[in-house]
Design a protein around this motif. Sequence first.
Motif, PDB file in Angstrom:
ATOM      1  N   THR A 102      -3.149   7.714   4.972  1.00 39.98           N
ATOM      2  CA  THR A 102      -2.577   8.171   6.124  1.00 39.98           C
ATOM      3  C   THR A 102      -3.777   8.689   7.015  1.00 39.98           C
ATOM      4  O   THR A 102      -4.761   9.167   6.557  1.00 39.98           O
ATOM      5  CB  THR A 102      -1.894   9.581   5.891  1.00 39.98           C
ATOM      6  OG1 THR A 102      -0.879   9.328   4.718  1.00 39.98           O
ATOM      7  CG2 THR A 102      -1.356  10.304   6.910  1.00 39.98           C
ATOM      8  N   THR A 131      -4.831  10.652  10.211  1.00 38.19           N
ATOM      9  CA  THR A 131      -4.428  11.621  11.168  1.00 38.19           C
ATOM     10  C   THR A 131      -5.191  12.070  12.201  1.00 38.19           C
ATOM     11  O   THR A 131      -6.594  12.168  12.044  1.00 38.19           O
ATOM     12  CB  THR A 131      -4.511  13.229  10.177  1.00 38.19           C
ATOM     13  OG1 THR A 131      -3.497  13.044   9.241  1.00 38.19           O
ATOM     14  CG2 THR A 131      -3.838  14.364  11.107  1.00 38.19           C
ATOM     15  N   LYS A 138      -0.433   4.759  -0.544  1.00 40.34           N
ATOM     16  CA  LYS A 138      -0.030   5.417   0.848  1.00 40.34           C
ATOM     17  C   LYS A 138      -1.609   5.993   1.524  1.00 40.34           C
ATOM     18  O   LYS A 138      -1.879   6.898   1.057  1.00 40.34           O
ATOM     19  CB  LYS A 138       1.090   6.530   0.883  1.00 40.34           C
ATOM     20  CG  LYS A 138       1.161   6.860   2.295  1.00 40.34           C
ATOM     21  CD  LYS A 138       2.390   7.930   2.117  1.00 40.34           C
ATOM     22  CE  LYS A 138       2.779   8.603   3.463  1.00 40.34           C
ATOM     23  NZ  LYS A 138       3.922   9.421   3.301  1.00 40.34           N
ATOM     24  N   CYS A 140       0.820   6.120   8.659  1.00 40.46           N
ATOM     25  CA  CYS A 140       0.886   5.822   7.533  1.00 40.46           C
ATOM     26  C   CYS A 140       0.970   4.277   7.263  1.00 40.46           C
ATOM     27  O   CYS A 140       1.882   3.673   7.781  1.00 40.46           O
ATOM     28  CB  CYS A 140       2.013   6.576   6.950  1.00 40.46           C
ATOM     29  SG  CYS A 140       2.035   8.280   7.089  1.00 40.46           S
ATOM     30  N   ILE A 159       0.225  10.851  13.363  1.00 37.26           N
ATOM     31  CA  ILE A 159       0.114  10.651  11.977  1.00 37.26           C
ATOM     32  C   ILE A 159       0.564   9.088  11.972  1.00 37.26           C
ATOM     33  O   ILE A 159       1.809   8.750  12.323  1.00 37.26           O
ATOM     34  CB  ILE A 159       1.236  11.331  10.693  1.00 37.26           C
ATOM     35  CG1 ILE A 159       1.018  12.836  11.192  1.00 37.26           C
ATOM     36  CG2 ILE A 159       0.988  11.046   9.612  1.00 37.26           C
ATOM     37  CD1 ILE A 159      -0.307  13.387  10.783  1.00 37.26           C
TER      38      ILE A 159
END
Length: 618
Positions: free
Chosen positions: A595, A597, A593, A526, A524
């Motif tokens: 993210t 993945t 934010k 961020c 992950i």
Amino acid sequence: MRVLMKKLTSLSLVWQVTIVFSLIMIIPAIVITTSYFEIVRNNLLEEANKKVQENLKKIESNMNANIGIMNSALNQLIFSQEFQYYLNPENNLSAHEKNYYVYSVQNELLNIRHVYTNKFNRLVIYSKNSQIDEYVDWSYNMDRLYDRDYYTEIMQNGSEHIYGNVRVYDRSLGNLVNYEELENKEELVLPIYQKILDIRTKECIGLIEVDMTISKLANAGELASQDSEVKYLIFDRNGKLVFASDDQRADEFSHLNFQEKSGVSDINLGDANYLIAYDRDDVTGLMRVAVMDRQKILESTSGVDTLLLLIAIGSMVFIILFTNVAARLFFRRLREMDRMITQIEAGRFDVRIKVDGFNEISRISESFNHMAERLQGLITSMIQKEKAQKEAEIHALQAQINPHFLYNTLENMRMQCEIDEYYTVASDLANLGDLLRYSLHWESPEVKVSEELNNIEQYIEIMRMRFNNRLVYEMECSEELKNLMIPKFILQPLVENCFIHGFKNTLPPWKIFVNVLMEQDRLIICVEDNGKGIERQRLDQIYNCIRENKSISDTNNRSKNSIGIINVKQRVEMICPAGSGLSIESRQNDGTKITVTIVVEPDVQNGGEANVQDIGGR
């Protein structure tokens, strides 16, 4: 019949001949033997069904009788005492009243112990009246219950007479009778509570509790002595096993689930099969279960039918083997061809059949070999074309991001020169040179996490020359994650968005936080800022563009499109394994934010540094 014929024709020719011929000889013997087995088996199971239900009635009768005893003891104590007066904290008790209360309750408890010998594990009284001291083993202040898990269960129940859930016996409180076995193990008990309410306010001023162990509730010893073939289980209202007469298989029985209130059914647990009868008690919510092992039920049939079974099995084996061997001798060349076809289905196109002779089978074998060669060539050509197309798409996306970020970086430096006449570009040009060197090396579409973070740090340092101390950034990444491989240049466009969109028309200080962590099999990453955020309508538009892989148009400048987020999303999905992707979270005036993945294969997580094939799946 049509279905059977269809299934028969789907088998190999060898087995078709074997089955047809075997059925002609075996069917009569199977019908007779099976009919006999079924008659005997059904009679035994019918008797067992009746037996298991009768034993369920026994445990039901025992439990109802013991619950009745608990209720009788409660009623006897309540009717003989004036608890509404003595337990009320508003009443000022004299010394004579205190002594009378203790003496009266003590005599009644002695009477209960005499009438119901060795039935209860505890009978205690809780009171809100602090004038009644805890100098006897049956009287406690209500404060003792506040930190108990079951206190809420009692007080939230609107009834005065409450059947509690089964729980572990609390040794910190006194016993009605001193049982040594309860001091050394966690015995499960069924509690029954009776609230004492204030006559005027209906407030709970006291509580009487009666506990009985589950084994006593079911009269386990009596049940075990009556019939050793039947096992007994009790589950609480939450479906947890609280009593098993057979401790050796308690773990297996603990996983039973009951969809209905009562019934009789067959269950499989591990390698054993059981016949069970069950019903749920309406009052306590306990589920009573009687269990019998089906294997033991049917053991009596083994001696009677062994001879017939052996004869039938022997005949079937002989007929099947003889027919199968004969068929294989006739059709061995066809079986060889079938094996080769199976290998081609599995992806092996280099297999060939040996051709000998000039009969029909040999001509079919030669045609098969030509087909396999042609398929092998076609598959190889398609794989090469698909690989070339995918690499071209990746390079196109990589090439797209270079001029985009370079233009934005140079524009920032130009703006700083116009704002600050003393601004020196030497340091920024050095960082820009490193950024360009990093972006121009596309031998591999992936780099280490540490290299990508270092590139982001250089980019932010260029931007700090413009924003000075008004810009704060922070990066977090554990050492074991820095060697993992990720797609190159996926973080710079996301950080660049913080300056172009997030900090636009907002007051400093501006903060950027980059965090890299591992959650199960996913890496992950961020990128978060404290900028102005994204409006709901604008966020929906961005999500639509992400789903459709379209560039995001700027609402303030119709001629300007944003390619950064779409570019990152497309390269992550093309390079990384299935399940990888990008998501956005934002609230207006509260920051954004983003993210990323990335699915990481298990061997990459355990093996430290990953290569392109590990994480990219190519």
